[in-house]
Design a protein around this motif. Structure first.
Motif, PDB file in Angstrom:
ATOM      1  N   THR A  51      -9.084   9.488   3.997  1.00 24.85           N
ATOM      2  CA  THR A  51      -8.892   8.278   2.972  1.00 24.85           C
ATOM      3  C   THR A  51     -10.061   7.386   2.869  1.00 24.85           C
ATOM      4  OG1 THR A  51      -8.057   6.700   4.040  1.00 24.85           O
ATOM      5  CG2 THR A  51      -6.415   8.381   3.371  1.00 24.85           C
ATOM      6  N   PRO A  52     -10.296   6.885   1.950  1.00 24.96           N
ATOM      7  CA  PRO A  52     -11.642   6.062   1.755  1.00 24.96           C
ATOM      8  C   PRO A  52     -11.715   4.654   2.855  1.00 24.96           C
ATOM      9  CG  PRO A  52     -10.823   6.514  -0.535  1.00 24.96           C
ATOM     10  CD  PRO A  52      -9.842   6.755   0.599  1.00 24.96           C
ATOM     11  N   PHE A  53     -10.492   4.418   3.289  1.00 20.04           N
ATOM     12  CA  PHE A  53     -10.148   3.287   4.250  1.00 20.04           C
ATOM     13  C   PHE A  53     -10.050   3.594   5.795  1.00 20.04           C
ATOM     14  CE2 PHE A  53      -8.772   1.304   0.046  1.00 20.04           C
ATOM     15  CZ  PHE A  53      -9.820   0.510  -0.093  1.00 20.04           C
ATOM     16  N   ALA A 109      -1.810   2.156   8.862  1.00 20.20           N
ATOM     17  CA  ALA A 109      -2.270   1.473   7.786  1.00 20.20           C
ATOM     18  C   ALA A 109      -3.668   0.402   8.431  1.00 20.20           C
ATOM     19  CB  ALA A 109      -1.217   0.371   7.328  1.00 20.20           C
ATOM     20  N   SER A 110      -4.511   0.352   7.569  1.00 22.52           N
ATOM     21  CA  SER A 110      -5.786  -0.525   7.978  1.00 22.52           C
ATOM     22  C   SER A 110      -5.473  -1.804   7.912  1.00 22.52           C
ATOM     23  CB  SER A 110      -6.997   0.069   7.243  1.00 22.52           C
ATOM     24  OG  SER A 110      -8.117  -0.679   7.432  1.00 22.52           O
ATOM     25  N   ALA A 138      -8.648  -3.188   6.039  1.00 20.74           N
ATOM     26  CA  ALA A 138      -8.791  -3.100   4.644  1.00 20.74           C
ATOM     27  C   ALA A 138      -7.790  -4.157   4.318  1.00 20.74           C
ATOM     28  CB  ALA A 138      -8.487  -1.914   4.328  1.00 20.74           C
ATOM     29  N   ARG A 168      -8.295  -7.301   1.067  1.00 16.99           N
ATOM     30  CA  ARG A 168      -7.602  -7.543  -0.046  1.00 16.99           C
ATOM     31  C   ARG A 168      -7.261  -8.991  -0.274  1.00 16.99           C
ATOM     32  NH1 ARG A 168      -5.786  -2.804  -2.505  1.00 16.99           N
ATOM     33  NH2 ARG A 168      -4.062  -4.066  -3.491  1.00 16.99           N
ATOM     34  N   LEU A 197       1.238  -0.860   1.551  1.00 19.74           N
ATOM     35  CA  LEU A 197       0.586  -0.743   0.306  1.00 19.74           C
ATOM     36  C   LEU A 197      -0.032   1.115   0.589  1.00 19.74           C
ATOM     37  CD1 LEU A 197      -1.603  -3.777  -0.290  1.00 19.74           C
ATOM     38  CD2 LEU A 197       0.477  -2.580  -1.965  1.00 19.74           C
ATOM     39  N   PRO A 198       0.223   2.096  -0.339  1.00 13.15           N
ATOM     40  CA  PRO A 198      -0.464   3.394  -0.012  1.00 13.15           C
ATOM     41  C   PRO A 198      -1.698   3.396   0.056  1.00 13.15           C
ATOM     42  CG  PRO A 198       1.484   3.219  -1.733  1.00 13.15           C
ATOM     43  CD  PRO A 198       1.297   1.893  -1.520  1.00 13.15           C
ATOM     44  N   GLU A 199      -2.531   2.528  -0.734  1.00  9.27           N
ATOM     45  CA  GLU A 199      -4.000   2.427  -0.511  1.00  9.27           C
ATOM     46  C   GLU A 199      -4.564   1.990   0.747  1.00  9.27           C
ATOM     47  OE1 GLU A 199      -2.466   1.503  -4.665  1.00  9.27           O
ATOM     48  OE2 GLU A 199      -1.906   0.946  -2.982  1.00  9.27           O
ATOM     49  N   LEU A 200      -3.803   1.693   1.705  1.00  7.69           N
ATOM     50  CA  LEU A 200      -4.172   1.122   2.793  1.00  7.69           C
ATOM     51  C   LEU A 200      -3.739   2.225   3.979  1.00  7.69           C
ATOM     52  CD1 LEU A 200      -3.509  -2.653   2.972  1.00  7.69           C
ATOM     53  CD2 LEU A 200      -5.619  -1.345   2.035  1.00  7.69           C
ATOM     54  N   GLN A 201      -2.966   3.245   3.590  1.00  4.16           N
ATOM     55  CA  GLN A 201      -2.498   4.096   4.461  1.00  4.16           C
ATOM     56  C   GLN A 201      -3.020   5.447   4.592  1.00  4.16           C
ATOM     57  OE1 GLN A 201       1.536   4.546   3.213  1.00  4.16           O
ATOM     58  NE2 GLN A 201       2.063   2.479   3.584  1.00  4.16           N
TER      59      GLN A 201
END
Length: 289
Positions: free
Chosen positions: A21-23, A141-142, A145, A149, A241-245
């Motif tokens: 993932t990006p993070f 999870a990061s 990141a 946010r 948050l899925p974007e951090l996982q």
């Protein structure tokens, strides 16, 4: 006849790190951890952990001694992780996390390992030994990141805040009470609550990290109960948050190592009553600042 050590050293040249993932999260390919890694390969892996926070190595067939040598890439492997998990019968550096019909999974909560100590682990490492046919994934999870946010105003407000961490907030309380009052009270005396910054600084990258988790953090120092619960409740939602996982599906002979300073993780408990067994290794850390 070729020298097997030379063959293994040559294989290290094919080491590839593939971000997931990006993070956070990367798969490390083209390396056999049972061999004696050279300094360049060890440093490449160590730096990859700092960059990606979670690393996965698949298809690794290691003895426990080789597993510990791998952990030493990242720091000092602790002879006792100072947690409450069962230790391996023949190896002081390895804990056993095992679940089945008699031992239901119970760590399906977002947390960082052992933050209830003055010097929480730098990192943790799991080596899968038995798996259900489906299920039993682990998510990370990061919290680096997550910090990014936050609004600048919230970052500034939290900059000097501290929070109390205690194992008594977690399921370890019921676990130890089931083993008898003497063992429970001994743990209370040995591991009293500790205070850590709400926002810690990574000692190697210098990045800021949200350093509270709903499993072990009880309250923010100096705030009313209502204020503390409101702020922590918001921060506890960030790992969701899925974007951090990143989510990894375990495969036989997989190893995952993660930076415990900058991540939280969640063991998905969807496989009961099937058997799942992991060997856990803990890498010593230092006091958060």
């Amino acid at each position: 006849m070729s020298n097997p050590l030379q063959a293994k050293s040559a294989a290290q040249a094919t080491l590839r790190i593939k971000p997931v993932t990006p993070f956070l999260g990367a798969e490390v390919e083209g390396i056999d951890l049972s061999c004696q890694l050279d300094a360049q390969a060890r440093e490449q892996i160590r730096l990859a952990l700092l960059e990606h926070e979670v690393l996965v190595f698949r298809g690794q067939n290691l003895t426990l001694d080789q597993y510990v040598v791998f952990g030493q890439i990242f720091g000092e492997v602790q002879a006792s992780a100072k947690s409450f998990f069962d230790k391996h019968d023949s190896h002081p550096f390895v804990e056993v996390l095992e679940n089945d019909a008699q031992r239901p999974p119970s760590i399906n909560v977002w947390h960082s390992d052992i933050t209830w100590q003055k010097e929480p682990p730098l990192g943790s490492c799991n080596y899968v030994r038995a798996l259900p046919e489906v299920g039993g994934d682990t998510m990370w999870a990061s919290m680096t990141a997550a910090y990014d946010r936050l609004s600048p105003s919230m970052q500034a407000y939290l900059a000097d805040k501290q929070a109390v961490h205690t194992w008594e907030k977690s399921g370890f309380t019921e676990y130890l009470q089931s083993k008898g009052r003497e063992q429970y009270h001994a743990a209370q005396a040995k591991y009293p609550p500790v205070v850590h910054p709400v926002i810690r600084t990574h000692p190697e990258t210098g990045k800021k990290i949200v350093y509270v988790n709903e499993t072990f953090t009880s309250h923010i120092v100096g705030l009313s109960r209502e204020e503390s619960e409101a702020i922590l409740g918001y921060l506890y939602q960030l790992p969701r948050l899925p974007e951090l996982q990143v989510r990894f599906r375990w495969e036989k002979d997989s190893i995952v190592v993660w930076d415990n300073r900058s991540t939280q993780h969640y063991a998905v408990a969807d496989y009961f009553p099937h058997h799942r067994k992991l060997f856990r290794m803990t890498i010593g850390g230092d006091a958060p600042f």
